[in-house]
Design a protein around this motif. Sequence first.
Motif, PDB file in Angstrom:
ATOM      1  N   PHE A 131      24.189   9.957 -10.780  1.00 14.08           N
ATOM      2  CA  PHE A 131      24.491  11.392 -10.922  1.00 14.08           C
ATOM      3  C   PHE A 131      24.865  12.053  -9.601  1.00 14.08           C
ATOM      4  O   PHE A 131      24.396  11.648  -8.541  1.00 14.08           O
ATOM      5  CB  PHE A 131      23.227  12.141 -11.371  1.00 14.08           C
ATOM      6  CG  PHE A 131      22.846  11.991 -12.805  1.00 14.08           C
ATOM      7  CD1 PHE A 131      23.125  12.984 -13.727  1.00 14.08           C
ATOM      8  CD2 PHE A 131      22.147  10.863 -13.240  1.00 14.08           C
ATOM      9  CE1 PHE A 131      22.729  12.867 -15.050  1.00 14.08           C
ATOM     10  CE2 PHE A 131      21.746  10.737 -14.555  1.00 14.08           C
ATOM     11  CZ  PHE A 131      22.042  11.739 -15.465  1.00 14.08           C
ATOM     12  N   LEU A 132      25.647  13.123  -9.720  1.00 12.84           N
ATOM     13  CA  LEU A 132      25.763  14.110  -8.648  1.00 12.84           C
ATOM     14  C   LEU A 132      25.338  15.424  -9.272  1.00 12.84           C
ATOM     15  O   LEU A 132      25.822  15.780 -10.358  1.00 12.84           O
ATOM     16  CB  LEU A 132      27.196  14.173  -8.129  1.00 12.84           C
ATOM     17  CG  LEU A 132      27.470  12.920  -7.280  1.00 12.84           C
ATOM     18  CD1 LEU A 132      28.867  12.442  -7.432  1.00 12.84           C
ATOM     19  CD2 LEU A 132      27.113  13.181  -5.829  1.00 12.84           C
ATOM     20  N   CYS A 133      24.413  16.121  -8.612  1.00 12.97           N
ATOM     21  CA  CYS A 133      23.720  17.209  -9.298  1.00 12.97           C
ATOM     22  C   CYS A 133      24.109  18.586  -8.791  1.00 12.97           C
ATOM     23  O   CYS A 133      24.061  18.837  -7.578  1.00 12.97           O
ATOM     24  CB  CYS A 133      22.219  17.039  -9.099  1.00 12.97           C
ATOM     25  SG  CYS A 133      21.616  15.440  -9.649  1.00 12.97           S
ATOM     26  N   ILE A 134      24.463  19.468  -9.729  1.00 15.24           N
ATOM     27  CA  ILE A 134      24.683  20.883  -9.402  1.00 15.24           C
ATOM     28  C   ILE A 134      23.883  21.723 -10.391  1.00 15.24           C
ATOM     29  O   ILE A 134      24.434  22.311 -11.330  1.00 15.24           O
ATOM     30  CB  ILE A 134      26.183  21.265  -9.455  1.00 15.24           C
ATOM     31  CG1 ILE A 134      27.046  20.239  -8.701  1.00 15.24           C
ATOM     32  CG2 ILE A 134      26.397  22.672  -8.895  1.00 15.24           C
ATOM     33  CD1 ILE A 134      28.515  20.609  -8.579  1.00 15.24           C
ATOM     34  N   PRO A 135      22.549  21.790 -10.189  1.00 17.08           N
ATOM     35  CA  PRO A 135      21.741  22.590 -11.122  1.00 17.08           C
ATOM     36  C   PRO A 135      21.981  24.065 -10.887  1.00 17.08           C
ATOM     37  O   PRO A 135      22.304  24.447  -9.762  1.00 17.08           O
ATOM     38  CB  PRO A 135      20.297  22.232 -10.732  1.00 17.08           C
ATOM     39  CG  PRO A 135      20.371  21.829  -9.305  1.00 17.08           C
ATOM     40  CD  PRO A 135      21.740  21.232  -9.095  1.00 17.08           C
ATOM     41  N   TYR A 136      21.889  24.896 -11.940  1.00 16.79           N
ATOM     42  CA  TYR A 136      22.042  26.315 -11.665  1.00 16.79           C
ATOM     43  C   TYR A 136      20.959  27.208 -12.235  1.00 16.79           C
ATOM     44  O   TYR A 136      20.767  28.307 -11.765  1.00 16.79           O
ATOM     45  CB  TYR A 136      23.448  26.846 -11.980  1.00 16.79           C
ATOM     46  CG  TYR A 136      24.002  26.541 -13.354  1.00 16.79           C
ATOM     47  CD1 TYR A 136      23.776  27.384 -14.424  1.00 16.79           C
ATOM     48  CD2 TYR A 136      24.791  25.402 -13.547  1.00 16.79           C
ATOM     49  CE1 TYR A 136      24.310  27.107 -15.668  1.00 16.79           C
ATOM     50  CE2 TYR A 136      25.328  25.124 -14.798  1.00 16.79           C
ATOM     51  CZ  TYR A 136      25.081  25.977 -15.849  1.00 16.79           C
ATOM     52  OH  TYR A 136      25.609  25.695 -17.071  1.00 16.79           O
ATOM     53  N   PHE A 137      20.229  26.792 -13.251  1.00 21.51           N
ATOM     54  CA  PHE A 137      19.120  27.650 -13.673  1.00 21.51           C
ATOM     55  C   PHE A 137      18.120  26.891 -14.544  1.00 21.51           C
ATOM     56  O   PHE A 137      18.243  25.686 -14.740  1.00 21.51           O
ATOM     57  CB  PHE A 137      19.636  28.934 -14.359  1.00 21.51           C
ATOM     58  CG  PHE A 137      19.926  28.803 -15.844  1.00 21.51           C
ATOM     59  CD1 PHE A 137      20.753  27.814 -16.325  1.00 21.51           C
ATOM     60  CD2 PHE A 137      19.373  29.696 -16.751  1.00 21.51           C
ATOM     61  CE1 PHE A 137      21.034  27.709 -17.678  1.00 21.51           C
ATOM     62  CE2 PHE A 137      19.637  29.607 -18.116  1.00 21.51           C
ATOM     63  CZ  PHE A 137      20.470  28.611 -18.571  1.00 21.51           C
ATOM     64  N   GLY A 185      22.132  15.273  -4.534  1.00 24.99           N
ATOM     65  CA  GLY A 185      22.472  16.692  -4.633  1.00 24.99           C
ATOM     66  C   GLY A 185      23.550  16.994  -3.611  1.00 24.99           C
ATOM     67  O   GLY A 185      24.032  16.097  -2.905  1.00 24.99           O
ATOM     68  N   PHE A 186      23.971  18.251  -3.535  1.00 22.55           N
ATOM     69  CA  PHE A 186      24.977  18.671  -2.558  1.00 22.55           C
ATOM     70  C   PHE A 186      24.361  19.692  -1.610  1.00 22.55           C
ATOM     71  O   PHE A 186      23.538  20.506  -2.028  1.00 22.55           O
ATOM     72  CB  PHE A 186      26.158  19.345  -3.271  1.00 22.55           C
ATOM     73  CG  PHE A 186      26.985  18.434  -4.122  1.00 22.55           C
ATOM     74  CD1 PHE A 186      27.939  17.588  -3.549  1.00 22.55           C
ATOM     75  CD2 PHE A 186      26.832  18.415  -5.503  1.00 22.55           C
ATOM     76  CE1 PHE A 186      28.721  16.761  -4.347  1.00 22.55           C
ATOM     77  CE2 PHE A 186      27.606  17.583  -6.304  1.00 22.55           C
ATOM     78  CZ  PHE A 186      28.555  16.757  -5.728  1.00 22.55           C
ATOM     79  N   GLU A 187      24.770  19.647  -0.327  1.00 21.19           N
ATOM     80  CA  GLU A 187      24.362  20.696   0.613  1.00 21.19           C
ATOM     81  C   GLU A 187      25.323  21.870   0.464  1.00 21.19           C
ATOM     82  O   GLU A 187      26.532  21.662   0.316  1.00 21.19           O
ATOM     83  CB  GLU A 187      24.457  20.195   2.066  1.00 21.19           C
ATOM     84  CG  GLU A 187      23.572  19.005   2.398  1.00 21.19           C
ATOM     85  CD  GLU A 187      22.090  19.346   2.314  1.00 21.19           C
ATOM     86  OE1 GLU A 187      21.730  20.509   2.592  1.00 21.19           O
ATOM     87  OE2 GLU A 187      21.317  18.442   1.914  1.00 21.19           O
ATOM     88  N   GLN A 188      24.785  23.095   0.576  1.00 22.66           N
ATOM     89  CA  GLN A 188      25.656  24.285   0.549  1.00 22.66           C
ATOM     90  C   GLN A 188      25.964  24.713   1.977  1.00 22.66           C
ATOM     91  O   GLN A 188      25.152  24.504   2.878  1.00 22.66           O
ATOM     92  CB  GLN A 188      24.941  25.438  -0.159  1.00 22.66           C
ATOM     93  CG  GLN A 188      24.699  25.151  -1.633  1.00 22.66           C
ATOM     94  CD  GLN A 188      23.945  26.269  -2.340  1.00 22.66           C
ATOM     95  OE1 GLN A 188      23.256  27.044  -1.708  1.00 22.66           O
ATOM     96  NE2 GLN A 188      24.085  26.322  -3.658  1.00 22.66           N
ATOM     97  N   ARG A 225      32.514  13.736   0.250  1.00 19.08           N
ATOM     98  CA  ARG A 225      31.558  12.865   0.953  1.00 19.08           C
ATOM     99  C   ARG A 225      30.536  12.270  -0.028  1.00 19.08           C
ATOM    100  O   ARG A 225      30.293  11.072  -0.054  1.00 19.08           O
ATOM    101  CB  ARG A 225      30.842  13.717   2.010  1.00 19.08           C
ATOM    102  CG  ARG A 225      30.188  12.933   3.114  1.00 19.08           C
ATOM    103  CD  ARG A 225      29.811  13.762   4.339  1.00 19.08           C
ATOM    104  NE  ARG A 225      29.489  15.162   4.084  1.00 19.08           N
ATOM    105  CZ  ARG A 225      30.138  16.185   4.627  1.00 19.08           C
ATOM    106  NH1 ARG A 225      31.135  15.976   5.461  1.00 19.08           N
ATOM    107  NH2 ARG A 225      29.775  17.432   4.365  1.00 19.08           N
ATOM    108  N   LYS A 226      29.942  13.155  -0.849  1.00 12.04           N
ATOM    109  CA  LYS A 226      28.862  12.698  -1.732  1.00 12.04           C
ATOM    110  C   LYS A 226      29.397  11.788  -2.842  1.00 12.04           C
ATOM    111  O   LYS A 226      28.755  10.806  -3.217  1.00 12.04           O
ATOM    112  CB  LYS A 226      28.116  13.895  -2.337  1.00 12.04           C
ATOM    113  CG  LYS A 226      27.265  14.650  -1.319  1.00 12.04           C
ATOM    114  CD  LYS A 226      26.045  13.866  -0.921  1.00 12.04           C
ATOM    115  CE  LYS A 226      25.287  14.401   0.282  1.00 12.04           C
ATOM    116  NZ  LYS A 226      24.737  15.736   0.111  1.00 12.04           N
TER     117      LYS A 226
END
Length: 458
Positions: A368-374, A393-396, A409-410
Amino acid sequence: MGRPHVMVIPYPAQGHVLPLMSFSRYLASQGIQVTSVNTEFNHNRIISSLSKPSHDDHVVDGIKLVSIPDGLDDSPEERNVPGKLSESVLHFMPTKVEELIERMISETSGAVISCVVADQSLGWAMEVAAKFGIRRAAFCPAAAASMVLGFSIQKLVDDGLIDYDGTPKVNKAIQLSPGMPEMETDKFVWVCLKNKDSQRNIFQLMLQNNKSIESTDWLLCNSVFELETAAFEMSSKILPIGPIGLAHHSLEEGFMSLGSFLPEDRDCLDWLDRQIPGSVIYIAFGSYGVMGKVQLEELAIGLELTKRPVLWVTSGGDQPPMRVGSGQVIVVKWAPQREVLLHRAIGCFVSHCGWNSTLEGVQSGIPFLCIPYFADQFINKTYICDVWKIGLGFEQDERGIISRLEVKRKIDEIMRDNGEFKKRAIKIKEIVMKNVVKDGISYENLNKFVNWIKTEVN
Ligand SMILES: O=c1ccn([C@@H]2O[C@H](COP(=O)(O)OP(=O)(O)O[C@H]3O[C@H](CO)[C@@H](O)[C@H](O)[C@H]3O)[C@@H](O)[C@H]2O)c(=O)[nH]1
């Protein structure tokens, strides 16, 4: 002895209707009569989205589909106004369900409903069932960790971590018990809605539901014991029975989509057939789309930079600004997600980490690559990245945005990495499969539940 009859009531949202429909199909396959209760609005969407037309709108795959009004007008927008749907669920649906049960009893001169199975978030359904003397079971479509977080609210207040309305007093990562995934207090399920009124309502609802659940005979959770051992050990009442979709694979394929609110675009499966194994990035954010324009653009450009094929689902409406039609990118409104994830062409899953998507990715052995939002998505992301170690996960950046370079990159990391993420994902998949076959914990719990339904019929 009469044929047992179970009434199933999901919360009226896609991520709840789908797993409860899978559960209904499982019960029907075990010879149990099932009535699935949906709002009229959802009922119509379910019927018009069937991949194979049904001869009878009211009985599909052995499940009787009935509907109740939700008191809202007919536009989908009405249901997206914050608070409208939850208000209808809390204040309109209970009476309608009660009237429905009364009608069913009088029309069939006292026919028995053996059990009501309701979404765990509909505590009132337990009370309605109790009023008619009907036995009851709650079904949790989220992780057991989300449930025990709800059960731990009083302790969080006592420990000075949250206020009486759920507002965190400190911002820190906590563990509810050793082995549990870390949870940030400012990302608690009720907090990360970023709206004070919604926070208060959801928090109150969770407290009420905790009480209603105490009176249920069963608390079934669409999860797997070995994926969440610490959470299940915190509450022996929660029984793992998941992943529920795996229990009925032998059923008729034409109704695989039963419960979808949108018709599935099955052409994407043909496109996947033409791709190199393990090469495609699948990107889907569940049934809502809340990504801002800038983020959407960075994500799209980042994906293009990887030069890998992409299958993007736009369900919530977010249209990705990508060059579609190059052969590299395909955009669909609604995919047959379970089948897509099992396809050999898929290399990774860019996901919002809704629990259903999490389980579907896990049971397909996909990183997985994760972009959780709520909501519970932050807990699920922690499981994926820190506990099972099958995703990143991704860094912001300073704008709070995941930049195109971070995306590239990820994705490159997860797709290369000498297959380490993939290897771990396959291992976790094997653990899951062990649980749904004979002697597996989920399999045995489901069996016990079905036997209980069958033996207690008068
Ligand atoms: O093109 C698509 C996209 C999605 N799905 C299905 O839709 C479901 C989506 O469920 P989920 O991944 O859980 O996302 P949400 O719809 O966002 O689910 C809500 O409900 C879940 C269960 O409580 C929570 O975990 C989430 O945070 C909450 O947003 C899954 O079964 C997917 O297979 C499709 O079939 N086709």
